[in-house]
Structure formats: structure tokens, C-alpha cells
Design a protein around this motif. Structure first.
Motif, mmCIF file in Angstrom:
data_model
loop_
_atom_site.group_PDB
_atom_site.id
_atom_site.type_symbol
_atom_site.label_atom_id
_atom_site.label_comp_id
_atom_site.label_asym_id
_atom_site.label_seq_id
_atom_site.Cartn_x
_atom_site.Cartn_y
_atom_site.Cartn_z
ATOM 1 N N ARG A 136 19.148 38.546 38.095
ATOM 2 C CA ARG A 136 20.290 38.138 37.861
ATOM 3 C C ARG A 136 20.791 37.867 36.591
ATOM 4 N NH1 ARG A 136 18.582 35.782 42.965
ATOM 5 N NH2 ARG A 136 17.319 33.885 41.596
ATOM 6 N N THR A 137 19.855 37.518 35.665
ATOM 7 C CA THR A 137 20.365 37.030 34.281
ATOM 8 C C THR A 137 20.621 38.398 33.725
ATOM 9 O OG1 THR A 137 18.714 35.281 34.290
ATOM 10 C CG2 THR A 137 19.491 36.198 32.110
ATOM 11 N N THR A 138 19.915 39.475 33.734
ATOM 12 C CA THR A 138 20.323 40.743 33.181
ATOM 13 C C THR A 138 21.568 41.420 33.680
ATOM 14 O OG1 THR A 138 17.964 41.146 32.852
ATOM 15 C CG2 THR A 138 19.225 43.092 32.698
ATOM 16 N N THR A 139 21.865 41.201 34.995
ATOM 17 C CA THR A 139 22.967 41.965 35.608
ATOM 18 C C THR A 139 24.023 40.893 35.394
ATOM 19 O OG1 THR A 139 22.422 41.258 37.760
ATOM 20 C CG2 THR A 139 21.698 43.406 36.887
ATOM 21 N N PHE A 141 26.358 39.874 33.239
ATOM 22 C CA PHE A 141 27.636 40.710 32.641
ATOM 23 C C PHE A 141 28.354 41.621 33.584
ATOM 24 C CE2 PHE A 141 26.210 39.854 28.055
ATOM 25 C CZ PHE A 141 26.437 38.600 28.158
ATOM 26 N N TYR A 142 27.344 42.586 34.199
ATOM 27 C CA TYR A 142 27.828 43.696 35.152
ATOM 28 C C TYR A 142 28.714 42.893 36.422
ATOM 29 C CZ TYR A 142 27.856 47.247 38.433
ATOM 30 O OH TYR A 142 28.024 48.140 39.461
ATOM 31 N N ARG A 143 27.886 41.955 36.933
ATOM 32 C CA ARG A 143 28.556 41.196 38.262
ATOM 33 C C ARG A 143 29.926 40.664 37.893
ATOM 34 N NH1 ARG A 143 24.873 37.723 40.067
ATOM 35 N NH2 ARG A 143 23.852 37.667 38.459
ATOM 36 N N ILE A 144 30.034 39.967 36.694
ATOM 37 C CA ILE A 144 31.160 39.377 36.206
ATOM 38 C C ILE A 144 32.481 40.340 36.171
ATOM 39 C CG2 ILE A 144 32.225 38.213 34.613
ATOM 40 C CD1 ILE A 144 29.708 36.682 33.827
ATOM 41 N N ILE A 145 32.067 41.383 35.525
ATOM 42 C CA ILE A 145 32.972 42.244 35.417
ATOM 43 C C ILE A 145 33.438 43.063 36.788
ATOM 44 C CG2 ILE A 145 33.367 44.774 34.482
ATOM 45 C CD1 ILE A 145 31.613 43.766 32.306
ATOM 46 N N VAL A 146 32.678 43.293 37.609
ATOM 47 C CA VAL A 146 32.762 43.684 38.834
ATOM 48 C C VAL A 146 33.508 42.994 39.747
ATOM 49 C CG1 VAL A 146 31.706 44.489 41.237
ATOM 50 C CG2 VAL A 146 30.793 45.364 38.950
ATOM 51 N N ALA A 171 22.507 43.988 27.331
ATOM 52 C CA ALA A 171 23.310 43.455 28.558
ATOM 53 C C ALA A 171 24.853 43.887 28.820
ATOM 54 C CB ALA A 171 23.213 42.056 28.899
ATOM 55 N N ALA A 172 25.546 43.887 27.739
ATOM 56 C CA ALA A 172 26.820 44.394 27.946
ATOM 57 C C ALA A 172 26.659 45.848 27.932
ATOM 58 C CB ALA A 172 27.441 44.000 26.602
ATOM 59 N N LEU A 173 25.889 46.729 27.468
ATOM 60 C CA LEU A 173 25.927 48.220 27.500
ATOM 61 C C LEU A 173 25.580 48.401 28.958
ATOM 62 C CD1 LEU A 173 24.724 49.024 24.024
ATOM 63 C CD2 LEU A 173 27.044 49.807 24.904
ATOM 64 N N LEU A 174 24.754 47.548 29.423
ATOM 65 C CA LEU A 174 23.948 48.097 30.941
ATOM 66 C C LEU A 174 25.212 47.920 32.016
ATOM 67 C CD1 LEU A 174 20.681 46.215 31.234
ATOM 68 C CD2 LEU A 174 21.155 48.713 31.540
ATOM 69 N N ALA A 175 26.150 47.275 31.445
ATOM 70 C CA ALA A 175 27.345 46.794 32.480
ATOM 71 C C ALA A 175 28.382 48.013 32.293
ATOM 72 C CB ALA A 175 28.225 45.480 32.133
ATOM 73 N N ALA A 176 28.353 48.814 31.429
ATOM 74 C CA ALA A 176 29.298 49.972 31.174
ATOM 75 C C ALA A 176 28.599 51.256 31.760
ATOM 76 C CB ALA A 176 29.579 50.320 29.995
ATOM 77 N N ASP A 177 29.676 52.263 32.157
ATOM 78 C CA ASP A 177 29.169 53.698 32.636
ATOM 79 C C ASP A 177 28.989 54.549 31.653
ATOM 80 O OD1 ASP A 177 29.773 52.677 35.549
ATOM 81 O OD2 ASP A 177 31.874 53.001 35.219
ATOM 82 N N ASN A 178 30.005 54.005 30.624
ATOM 83 C CA ASN A 178 29.925 55.208 29.561
ATOM 84 C C ASN A 178 30.105 54.376 27.988
ATOM 85 O OD1 ASN A 178 30.971 57.627 30.970
ATOM 86 N ND2 ASN A 178 32.284 56.113 31.710
ATOM 87 N N VAL A 179 29.670 55.061 27.022
ATOM 88 C CA VAL A 179 29.688 54.502 25.825
ATOM 89 C C VAL A 179 30.619 55.273 24.708
ATOM 90 C CG1 VAL A 179 28.289 53.546 23.839
ATOM 91 C CG2 VAL A 179 27.396 53.489 26.083
ATOM 92 N N LEU A 180 31.567 54.655 24.031
ATOM 93 C CA LEU A 180 32.238 55.387 23.108
ATOM 94 C C LEU A 180 32.075 54.798 21.699
ATOM 95 C CD1 LEU A 180 34.652 57.266 22.351
ATOM 96 C CD2 LEU A 180 36.258 55.612 22.927
#
Length: 336
Positions: A136-139, A141-146, A171-180
Motif C-alpha cells: 500500500r505504501t509503494t503504490t 502515488f499510483y492509487r492517488i493518481i488513479v 514510487a513516482a515512476l512506478l505510477a507511470a505507464d511511460n517515461v519521457l
């Protein structure tokens, strides 16, 4: 929803500026855009919001501090959202993102986010054994964004990530599908790319191979993460004693280093095959101070903002370049 993290291992290459202007450009292309500030320095938030708004969000009487949870109603920062995890009292809290324009929203950053680093760092190895609180900690950011993207029906999410390889950035990058990846044509950017690439591959491999299979059905977690979208080259400010040719040797090396370090495909790039080069943008440093004072994108500056005479042609060039960049990003997304 498509999410893109803008990330460079070197500061000062214009990552936040790129995120801010892409968000505005996608919005005027009729996309519903959610901008997310996951850099503890919170420069993206400062670009979108004026001091009065920042005072309400950061310094207002209802602003929570660690160890003192308070109700902020329907608005909050990233740090506010993860406060229950920091205090060990619960899971992420949901807030409405801040509406900047019709079709453009912001999840504000917060300098307090840096204190989340230790908690994220400790959680990462424990994720391998499927510990629920670590996952839950690691995800978080992802769950906040979703949640925020669903609230505003966003179809593009742009995530501004700080220039380091720490646990918050992971953790921020794990929340992203793609990296630019924004790059300057210099030795430091090249070295940063050599450092960044293997780390991204490692994080992605560990997540997909060792951690994702351990995630229970009750925890919403990302699956296809951190796919390299490409890079954007930001031209340096030219000086009379340092002609353009001085940077050519770095420009010619970028495709090789990207294929080697980021894609793990050494020897597959050629100088004339820049298939992952999304765009090259000129340096608009002369417009940045005007845009900051006017609180608008550089490509929206008018004579009333101080963009006089020949500066207006520079503004038009800026608008055309960012429009082309946004188009190329969408094309790249559709081809991956």
C-alpha cells in the motif's frame, strides 16, 4: 488513461517547464489533462498556482503537519494524501485535484513529501514478500493518481518527477505507464542517462517479476510500468565563445547511450536513426521570466506581458514547437 512521467537524473534540463507547457498544450488540443507534482521541490505546483493559492494549500490553518491529522475538506496535496500512511493510521486519503482551467487539473506537490522517502525505502524490500502495508505504501502515488484521474475523467496524466534516483522518484515512476526523458546536449546529461537507464530497467524488472505477482486482489497496483517513450533534447543557451559545433559530439552520442543504457540494446542505434528522439526544443530562456511574471505558458505571452517586437516571433516559434512536440508524443504513444 495514459500516464507519462517526465524524468531526468540531471537537474536544470527543464523537466518541470516541459511538464507545465505540455499540460497546457494537451489541454488546448481538447484532452483532459491531470498534472501531478511528485517532486518534493514542488516547482510544478509553484508554476501553476500563485502565492495566495499556495498559502491556502501549504500554509493555511487547515494544513496538516506530520503527527497532526486535520480535515482539509475536498482539497489537499500529495503529502496530505499519504499522511495516514506516514502516521501509521490508515491508507491514502482522496481529494479533488485543483482545477487550473477547463480540462486541466493539478495534484499539488508539497515539500513535506521528502519525509515520505524513508517510509518508501523501507517498504520496497518488504513488497517482495507480499506484505500488505508495504504494498500500500509503494503504490500510494499510483492509487492517488488513479482516483484523481477518475474524478475528473482525465485521459492524459503528466507526472513531474524529481532529479534523483531515490525512493520517492521510484514510487513516482512506478505510477507511470511511460517515461519521457528531457536531455541537454552535454556531458552531464549523458552521464545522467547512463546512470538512469540501468536503474529504470532494474526497478521495472523487480516490480514486474518479483513484486507484482505478490499483490493481493484488494490492492490496486500498476502493471505495465515505466516503458521508455523517448527523449526530448533541450538546446543549450548559445554563447559566442561556444559555437553550436561544440555540442555536436554530445548530440551524436545520445542515441547510442539511450539504446545501450535505457533500452539495453547496445549497438542498435545509428547517428541518422534517432527513432526515440521525440523532439529538439530551442532554449526559450528569454521568455521564461516573462511567462513566470504573467503566470501563463511562454507560448501565450502577448505584448501586454512584455513580449514586444521581435519577441512575438519567438513566442510563435515556441507555440509551434510545443504543438509539434505534443503531436509527436501522441504519435509515439499510439505506436508503442
Amino acid at each position: 488513461m495514459i500516464s507519462i512521467a517526465l524524468f531526468s537524473n540531471k537537474s536544470g534540463v527543464g523537466t518541470t517547464t516541459l511538464t507545465y507547457h505540455l499540460a497546457h498544450m494537451f489541454q488546448r488540443m481538447n484532452h483532459r489533462v491531470l498534472a501531478v507534482d511528485l517532486d518534493p521541490q514542488s516547482n510544478l505546483t509553484s508554476a501553476f498556482l500563485d502565492e495566495d493559492d499556495l498559502a491556502i494549500i501549504w500554509e493555511g490553518p487547515e494544513t496538516p503537519v506530520w503527527g497532526e491529522a486535520r480535515d482539509r475538506g475536498s482539497t489537499g496535496t500529495v503529502a496530505t494524501s499519504v499522511l495516514p500512511i506516514m502516521e501509521g493510521t490508515g491508507d491514502v486519503r482522496s481529494f479533488d485535484p485543483v482545477e487550473i482551467l477547463d480540462g486541466l487539473w493539478l495534484i499539488p506537490g508539497d515539500l513535506r513529501l521528502s519525509t515520505f522517502e524513508d517510509r518508501l525505502s523501507a517498504a520496497w524490500p518488504r513488497c517482495r514478500t507480499g506484505e500488505a502495508d508495504a504494498l500500500r505504501t509503494t503504490t500510494a502515488f499510483y492509487r492517488i493518481i488513479v482516483d484523481a484521474a477518475a474524478r475528473v475523467d482525465a485521459d492524459i496524466v503528466l507526472i513531474d518527477v524529481g532529479p534523483n534516483l531515490g525512493a520517492v522518484s521510484r514510487a513516482a515512476l512506478l505510477a507511470a505507464d511511460n517515461v519521457l526523458i528531457p536531455l541537454a546536449a552535454d556531458l552531464l546529461s549523458l552521464r545522467g542517462l547512463q546512470n538512469l537507464g540501468p536503474t529504470l530497467r532494474l526497478w521495472r524488472s523487480v516490480w514486474r517479476g518479483a513484486i507484482l505477482p505478490q499483490v493481493p486482489p484488494g490492492i490496486v497496483a500498476p502493471e505495465d510500468v515505466m516503458a521508455p517513450l523517448g527523449y526530448v533534447i533541450i538546446q543549450p543557451t548559445m554563447r559566442l565563445d561556444r559555437p553550436v559545433n561544440a555540442y555536436r559530439r554530445w548530440l551524436t552520442r545520445i542515441p547510442y547511450v539511450f539504446h545501450d543504457a535505457v533500452l539495453d540494446e547496445p549497438g542498435t542505434a545509428a547517428e541518422d536513426t534517432r527513432d526515440y528522439e521525440i523532439a529538439t526544443l530551442r532554449n526559450y530562456q528569454s521568455l521564461m521570466s516573462l511567462a513566470h511574471d504573467a503566470r501563463k505558458p511562454m507560448f501565450d505571452l502577448t505584448a501586454a506581458d512584455g513580449a514586444l517586437g521581435s519577441t512575438q516571433s519567438y513566442v510563435r516559434k515556441c507555440r509551434a514547437e510545443f504543438a509539434q512536440l505534443a503531436k509527436r508524443v501522441l504519435e509515439r504513444l499510439s505506436s508503442t
